[in-house]
Design an enzyme around this catalytic site. Structure first.
Site, PDB file in Angstrom:
ATOM      1  N   LYS A   1      32.879  39.911  16.344  1.00 12.76           N
ATOM      2  CA  LYS A   1      32.367  38.691  15.712  1.00 12.76           C
ATOM      3  C   LYS A   1      32.699  38.668  14.223  1.00 12.76           C
ATOM      4  O   LYS A   1      33.109  37.638  13.672  1.00 12.76           O
ATOM      5  CB  LYS A   1      30.850  38.603  15.903  1.00 12.76           C
ATOM      6  N   ASN A   2      32.525  39.819  13.553  1.00 14.63           N
ATOM      7  CA  ASN A   2      32.730  39.864  12.108  1.00 14.63           C
ATOM      8  C   ASN A   2      34.202  39.782  11.707  1.00 14.63           C
ATOM      9  O   ASN A   2      34.514  39.637  10.523  1.00 14.63           O
ATOM     10  CB  ASN A   2      32.105  41.128  11.531  1.00 14.63           C
TER      11      ASN A   2
ATOM     12  N   CYS B   1      20.705  36.628   8.983  1.00 15.19           N
ATOM     13  CA  CYS B   1      19.593  37.561   9.205  1.00 15.19           C
ATOM     14  C   CYS B   1      18.888  37.894   7.892  1.00 15.19           C
ATOM     15  O   CYS B   1      19.531  38.026   6.840  1.00 15.19           O
ATOM     16  CB  CYS B   1      20.108  38.863   9.831  1.00 15.19           C
TER      17      CYS B   1
ATOM     18  N   ARG C   1      21.988  39.089  -0.127  1.00 20.57           N
ATOM     19  CA  ARG C   1      23.448  39.179   0.007  1.00 20.57           C
ATOM     20  C   ARG C   1      24.045  38.153  -0.958  1.00 20.57           C
ATOM     21  O   ARG C   1      24.434  37.059  -0.571  1.00 20.57           O
ATOM     22  CB  ARG C   1      23.858  38.910   1.463  1.00 20.57           C
TER      23      ARG C   1
ATOM     24  N   ASP D   1      25.582  48.326   9.785  1.00 20.86           N
ATOM     25  CA  ASP D   1      25.331  47.614  11.042  1.00 20.86           C
ATOM     26  C   ASP D   1      25.063  48.545  12.215  1.00 20.86           C
ATOM     27  O   ASP D   1      24.678  48.088  13.295  1.00 20.86           O
ATOM     28  CB  ASP D   1      26.518  46.698  11.385  1.00 20.86           C
TER      29      ASP D   1
ATOM     30  N   ARG E   1      23.253  36.657  18.990  1.00 20.82           N
ATOM     31  CA  ARG E   1      24.170  36.313  17.909  1.00 20.82           C
ATOM     32  C   ARG E   1      25.340  37.283  17.816  1.00 20.82           C
ATOM     33  O   ARG E   1      26.388  36.939  17.262  1.00 20.82           O
ATOM     34  CB  ARG E   1      23.438  36.296  16.556  1.00 20.82           C
TER      35      ARG E   1
END
Length: 418
Positions: free
Chosen positions: A22-23, A117, A122, A305, A397
């Protein structure tokens, strides 16, 4: 709203294939805005964050089709807008990645502050610092970032922190800038390399991706391309943690083992036997494993993560572990929920001290964010009795069909309405 009901105690056994990252997919989807020719992206994971990004692209005027479930064709030849409203931007942090491509191609962009999230601050200042150095005018008006330029130009940009998002955004903008851009102290994550490879397939000139210095020589235009997204290294690490926690025998396929090395190095330190092949890793059953200390760092350090998932595994270790979280200040929200299941975790600032135990017990818990949710799933699979995990939309997600994949490995897991 849905929840997972998991009956623990069964070892996971079998083979599981990792989905696309996803990233890596999100910045590549945003980069499709850089060309007026069609682009095809393969191995896109069908996740809620991906569909949120597609909604943003559609709102800008892109035409998107899906010949296959994991193949997305994006045509950005007729953009009708350069603004992303809060209703769309607030759905995911990655929404901010469209800023660089839109600024480079259309010279102006307006985007609401992004969501995502609640794992800590960030800041976007590094993104904006890069755009300003390249000649853009940037202002924050009522929670909306507005940027414009006559023409971006090359610059040497030093990032105070090797931010993945800032590196991706600046690199995407620089490919159409005049002259040479150098990003110093750049992020080196595999997702950066994947984006650079995609941009180069479109005609960009980029060297140094995967190191701390990236050089981009601007070109006049980019063309269409076909690109396959790399496998998700965080999903791979999550499967490894789940296999070990349950005393299972699992082969994780469709991976790039080098990208998972920070996790496999820790597992080896814990005396967990691994078989590592060209595109797979197999874990074998163990009755016990050592506690270890872990400090999260930018790649190639241990990924933030994976911190939550490893924390869940260490709750079952022999001994006392310390986790030091250096990236996000609110990334221990899973600790309280794990303690509901019998874990012993003490938090002191950025440190978590975990006293290992031989067993956890099922309980009602709540996923506070994506990776915290994955940690609770791992704990539930290893626990005695039934665990009910609510707010699993966080998990959806970042993990494709997590419950279905787990059932193929022998897990007792079902999805129910809350």
């Amino acid at each position: 709203m849905e929840k997972f009901i998991i009956r623990g105690g069964a070892p996971l056994c079998g083979t599981v294939s990792v989905s696309g990252a996803k990233n890596a997919a999100l910045p590549c989807l945003a980069a499709c805005l850089l060309t007026d020719e069609p682009v095809t992206l393969c191995r896109i994971p069908p996740l809620s964050d991906i569909f949120a990004m597609c909604d943003i692209l559609s709102g800008l005027g892109c035409r998107i089709s899906r010949p296959f479930a994991d193949e997305f064709c994006i045509d950005a030849s007729h953009l009708t807008a350069c603004a992303v409203p809060y209703e769309l931007a607030g759905r995911l942090r990655g929404s901010f990645l469209v800023l660089g491509p839109l600024l480079a191609r259309h010279k102006k962009v307006s985007i609401a502050m992004p969501g995502g999230c609640a794992i800590g601050a960030r800041p976007i200042d590094l993104h904006l610092k890069g755009f300003i150095a390249m000649g853009a005018t940037v202002q924050n008006t009522n929670g909306c970032i507005e940027a414009s330029c006559r023409q971006l130009h090359g610059a040497t940009i030093y990032l105070d922190f090797p931010s993945v998002g800032a590196t991706e955004n600046i690199m995407s903008a620089a490919v159409l800038a005049q002259g040479e851009t150098i990003i110093e102290n750049a992020a080196a994550e595999p997702e950066i390399v994947d984006l650079a490879n995609f941009l180069c397939r479109m005609g960009a000139r980029i060297t140094g991706a995967g190191t701390d210095t990236i050089t981009i020589r601007g070109v006049e235009r980019l063309h269409g391309a076909r690109h396959t997204i790399i496998p998700d290294r965080i999903e791979a690490g999550t499967w490894l943690a789940a296999a070990v926690a349950t005393g299972g025998d699992v082969t994780v396929t469709n991976i790039i083992p080098d990208y998972v090395k920070p996790m496999t190095a820790k597992l080896s330190e814990m005396n967990i036997p691994l078989t590592i092949g060209e595109d797979f890793i197999r874990t074998k059953p163990v009755s016990s494993f050592k506690a270890v200390d872990v400090k999260t760092l930018p790649y190639p350090g241990f990924p933030t993560d994976m911190q939550s998932q490893l924390s869940a595994l260490l709750c079952l270790s022999d001994g006392i572990s310390m986790i030091t979280e250096t990236i996000f200040e609110n990334r221990f929200m899973h600790a309280g929920e794990l303690c509901r299941m019998g874990a012993s975790i003490k938090i002191a600032g950025r440190n978590a001290v975990i006293e290992g135990s031989k067993s956890l017990s099922g309980a009602k818990v709540k996923a506070s964010d994506l990776r915290a949710g994955a940690a609770l799933v791992i704990a539930a699979l290893a626990a005695k009795g039934d665990t009910e995990i609510s707010d699993i939309y966080h998990i959806d997600r970042g993990y494709v069909a997590l419950d279905a994949k787990l059932r193929t490995l022998g897990a007792s897991i079902k999805r129910e309405p809350e």
